[in-house]
Design a protein around this motif. Structure first.
Motif, PDB file in Angstrom:
ATOM      1  N   VAL A   1       0.863  -1.183   0.000  1.00  0.00           N
ATOM      2  CA  VAL A   1       0.000   0.000   0.000  1.00  0.00           C
ATOM      3  C   VAL A   1       0.894   1.226   0.000  1.00  0.00           C
ATOM      4  N   PRO A   2       0.627   2.182  -0.873  1.00  0.00           N
ATOM      5  CA  PRO A   2       1.427   3.417  -0.853  1.00  0.00           C
ATOM      6  C   PRO A   2       1.341   4.088   0.517  1.00  0.00           C
ATOM      7  N   VAL A   3       2.412   4.744   0.903  1.00  0.00           N
ATOM      8  CA  VAL A   3       2.485   5.360   2.225  1.00  0.00           C
ATOM      9  C   VAL A   3       1.327   6.329   2.455  1.00  0.00           C
ATOM     10  N   ASP A   4       0.951   7.078   1.403  1.00  0.00           N
ATOM     11  CA  ASP A   4      -0.102   8.068   1.607  1.00  0.00           C
ATOM     12  C   ASP A   4      -1.486   7.460   1.766  1.00  0.00           C
ATOM     13  N   GLN A   5      -1.594   6.119   1.595  1.00  0.00           N
ATOM     14  CA  GLN A   5      -2.882   5.450   1.774  1.00  0.00           C
ATOM     15  C   GLN A   5      -2.947   4.611   3.050  1.00  0.00           C
ATOM     16  N   LEU A   6      -1.870   4.593   3.822  1.00  0.00           N
ATOM     17  CA  LEU A   6      -1.842   3.764   5.030  1.00  0.00           C
ATOM     18  C   LEU A   6      -2.927   4.159   6.022  1.00  0.00           C
ATOM     19  N   GLU A   7      -3.234   5.452   6.094  1.00  0.00           N
ATOM     20  CA  GLU A   7      -4.220   5.913   7.065  1.00  0.00           C
ATOM     21  C   GLU A   7      -5.582   5.281   6.811  1.00  0.00           C
ATOM     22  N   ALA A   8      -5.854   4.897   5.557  1.00  0.00           N
ATOM     23  CA  ALA A   8      -7.138   4.276   5.240  1.00  0.00           C
ATOM     24  C   ALA A   8      -7.296   2.916   5.903  1.00  0.00           C
ATOM     25  N   LEU A   9      -6.182   2.311   6.332  1.00  0.00           N
ATOM     26  CA  LEU A   9      -6.239   0.993   6.979  1.00  0.00           C
ATOM     27  C   LEU A   9      -6.407   1.096   8.491  1.00  0.00           C
ATOM     28  N   ALA A  10      -6.396   2.312   9.024  1.00  0.00           N
ATOM     29  CA  ALA A  10      -6.504   2.478  10.475  1.00  0.00           C
ATOM     30  C   ALA A  10      -7.879   2.037  10.962  1.00  0.00           C
ATOM     31  N   LEU A  11      -7.917   1.441  12.146  1.00  0.00           N
ATOM     32  CA  LEU A  11      -9.170   1.024  12.760  1.00  0.00           C
ATOM     33  C   LEU A  11      -9.567   2.037  13.829  1.00  0.00           C
ATOM     34  N   PRO A  12     -10.833   2.437  13.848  1.00  0.00           N
ATOM     35  CA  PRO A  12     -11.276   3.446  14.828  1.00  0.00           C
ATOM     36  C   PRO A  12     -11.500   2.842  16.200  1.00  0.00           C
ATOM     37  N   VAL A  13     -10.443   2.353  16.820  1.00  0.00           N
ATOM     38  CA  VAL A  13     -10.554   1.681  18.111  1.00  0.00           C
ATOM     39  C   VAL A  13      -9.754   2.462  19.135  1.00  0.00           C
ATOM     40  N   GLY A  14     -10.373   2.774  20.254  1.00  0.00           N
ATOM     41  CA  GLY A  14      -9.676   3.490  21.311  1.00  0.00           C
ATOM     42  C   GLY A  14      -9.318   2.542  22.433  1.00  0.00           C
ATOM     43  N   ASP A  15      -9.502   2.997  23.662  1.00  0.00           N
ATOM     44  CA  ASP A  15      -9.174   2.171  24.813  1.00  0.00           C
ATOM     45  C   ASP A  15     -10.250   1.110  25.031  1.00  0.00           C
ATOM     46  N   ASP A  16      -9.959   0.204  25.975  1.00  0.00           N
ATOM     47  CA  ASP A  16     -10.946  -0.812  26.323  1.00  0.00           C
ATOM     48  C   ASP A  16     -12.137  -0.149  26.996  1.00  0.00           C
ATOM     49  N   GLY A  17     -13.313  -0.704  26.815  1.00  0.00           N
ATOM     50  CA  GLY A  17     -14.487  -0.169  27.483  1.00  0.00           C
ATOM     51  C   GLY A  17     -15.716  -0.293  26.625  1.00  0.00           C
ATOM     52  N   MET A  18     -16.704   0.532  26.920  1.00  0.00           N
ATOM     53  CA  MET A  18     -17.949   0.498  26.161  1.00  0.00           C
ATOM     54  C   MET A  18     -18.070   1.759  25.323  1.00  0.00           C
ATOM     55  N   VAL A  19     -18.615   1.607  24.129  1.00  0.00           N
ATOM     56  CA  VAL A  19     -18.809   2.745  23.237  1.00  0.00           C
ATOM     57  C   VAL A  19     -20.029   3.518  23.721  1.00  0.00           C
ATOM     58  N   ILE A  20     -19.836   4.776  24.085  1.00  0.00           N
ATOM     59  CA  ILE A  20     -20.948   5.574  24.603  1.00  0.00           C
ATOM     60  C   ILE A  20     -21.469   6.556  23.558  1.00  0.00           C
ATOM     61  N   GLY A  21     -20.901   6.518  22.364  1.00  0.00           N
ATOM     62  CA  GLY A  21     -21.366   7.395  21.309  1.00  0.00           C
ATOM     63  C   GLY A  21     -20.249   7.740  20.353  1.00  0.00           C
ATOM     64  N   VAL A  22     -20.414   8.843  19.636  1.00  0.00           N
ATOM     65  CA  VAL A  22     -19.393   9.307  18.699  1.00  0.00           C
ATOM     66  C   VAL A  22     -19.077  10.768  18.990  1.00  0.00           C
ATOM     67  N   ASP A  23     -17.843  11.157  18.668  1.00  0.00           N
ATOM     68  CA  ASP A  23     -17.448  12.543  18.884  1.00  0.00           C
ATOM     69  C   ASP A  23     -17.823  13.396  17.677  1.00  0.00           C
ATOM     70  N   ALA A  24     -17.365  14.631  17.652  1.00  0.00           N
ATOM     71  CA  ALA A  24     -17.745  15.567  16.591  1.00  0.00           C
ATOM     72  C   ALA A  24     -17.235  15.129  15.229  1.00  0.00           C
ATOM     73  N   GLU A  25     -16.230  14.249  15.205  1.00  0.00           N
ATOM     74  CA  GLU A  25     -15.686  13.755  13.949  1.00  0.00           C
ATOM     75  C   GLU A  25     -16.172  12.342  13.647  1.00  0.00           C
ATOM     76  N   SER A  26     -17.237  11.931  14.339  1.00  0.00           N
ATOM     77  CA  SER A  26     -17.871  10.614  14.133  1.00  0.00           C
ATOM     78  C   SER A  26     -16.956   9.452  14.490  1.00  0.00           C
ATOM     79  N   ARG A  27     -16.002   9.681  15.373  1.00  0.00           N
ATOM     80  CA  ARG A  27     -15.161   8.594  15.866  1.00  0.00           C
ATOM     81  C   ARG A  27     -15.767   8.034  17.147  1.00  0.00           C
ATOM     82  N   PRO A  28     -15.646   6.715  17.361  1.00  0.00           N
ATOM     83  CA  PRO A  28     -16.225   6.132  18.572  1.00  0.00           C
ATOM     84  C   PRO A  28     -15.625   6.732  19.837  1.00  0.00           C
ATOM     85  N   ALA A  29     -16.499   7.051  20.789  1.00  0.00           N
ATOM     86  CA  ALA A  29     -16.074   7.528  22.104  1.00  0.00           C
ATOM     87  C   ALA A  29     -16.229   6.366  23.072  1.00  0.00           C
ATOM     88  N   VAL A  30     -15.145   5.970  23.698  1.00  0.00           N
ATOM     89  CA  VAL A  30     -15.122   4.758  24.519  1.00  0.00           C
ATOM     90  C   VAL A  30     -14.866   5.115  25.976  1.00  0.00           C
TER      91      VAL A  30
END
Length: 277
Positions: free
Chosen positions: A62-91
């Protein structure tokens, strides 16, 4: 949760290596019956431990400039309580090896969603409430018939015996002036206190809490919460205009607005997000 109006502590377990796999590969080609000796033709140089040369395929790259597309939106352990202003999971890590107190100034709907999601992480949930009728359907529906959410009268929560293998979340839905609880936060036992509005006991609860959630309140209440939590003016002024389902979660050092949206199952059981009960 990320931080900036950012997440309070709101993991991917490391994968064991595969020494067994490499060990087996070495043994397959190390003896007279090994794949390398058996498969190599007369005059061919045996490839001990690797067998015959297989088909050639292009390498996955994968070209270096496309690596970010492979990132998983996972934060710390816990329960997902919603999404932030950028639609990322809030845990929110609710199950902790240290005492953890949460105060939510908000609606019953949000507290009940938190209860369901805490139970989904494997925690036992004990609800201390003076309005058991508002929690009965949820307690009966949760856990697929397993008693993972129990209801108790105010002041009647028995010792829960929390442990790392059986964490507990106590939710106190005891009105504007909740009495001091018999069951308090402890290692692997978090306590969430629900206040419908800012009350005379709220400053004490906010100051002792590890995490505070605030939903829509009046401008006067917003200003008082801003003073207690040392919020910037633009953030506490926003508290009187929040939509249903939006909560400002904050600690003394971090803050983040989060939108909680019910799943189909949660909406079917609890209805849509609402601030008023």
């Amino acid at each position: 949760m990320s931080h900036s109006a950012s997440s309070p502590s709101f993991g991917t377990p490391s994968r064991p290596g595969a020494p067994g796999a490499s060990g087996r590969a070495a043994s397959w080609g190390s003896g007279p019956r090994g794949a390398g000796s058996r498969g190599a033709g007369r005059g061919a140089k045996p490839r001990f431990g690797f067998g015959l040369v297989g088909p050639r395929r292009d390498r996955h790259s994968v070209p270096v400039d496309q690596l970010e597309a492979l990132a998983l939106p996972v934060g710390d352990d816990g329960m997902v309580i919603g999404v932030d202003a950028e639609s990322r999971p809030a845990v929110l890590g609710i199950n902790r090896p240290v005492p953890y107190d949460v105060t939510l100034i908000g609606g019953l709907w949000t507290a009940q969603v938190l209860a369901l999601r805490a139970a989904a992480t494997g925690a036992r949930v004990a609800v201390e409430t003076g309005r058991a009728q508002a929690w009965t359907a949820l307690a009966q529906a949760a856990g697929g018939g397993q008693p993972c959410i129990s209801l108790h009268d105010v002041g009647r929560v028995p010792p829960q015996g929390a442990s790392a293998g059986s964490p507990v979340v106590v939710i106190r839905d005891c009105g504007m002036r909740p009495p001091r609880g018999r069951v308090v936060s402890a290692p692997w036992q978090s306590v969430v206190t629900l206040l419908p509005y800012l009350s005379p006991v709220a400053p004490r609860l906010l100051e002792k809490s590890s995490l505070v959630g605030v939903q829509r309140v009046s401008p006067d209440e917003a200003a008082q919460i801003g003073r207690i939590m040392s919020l910037p003016r633009h953030e506490y002024e926003a508290l009187s205009t929040l939509a249903d389902g939006v909560t400002l979660w904050c600690t003394p050092s971090d803050r983040q607005f989060v939108m909680t949206q019910g799943t189909d199952a949660e909406t079917g059981l609890l209805g849509g997000a609402r601030r008023m009960d």
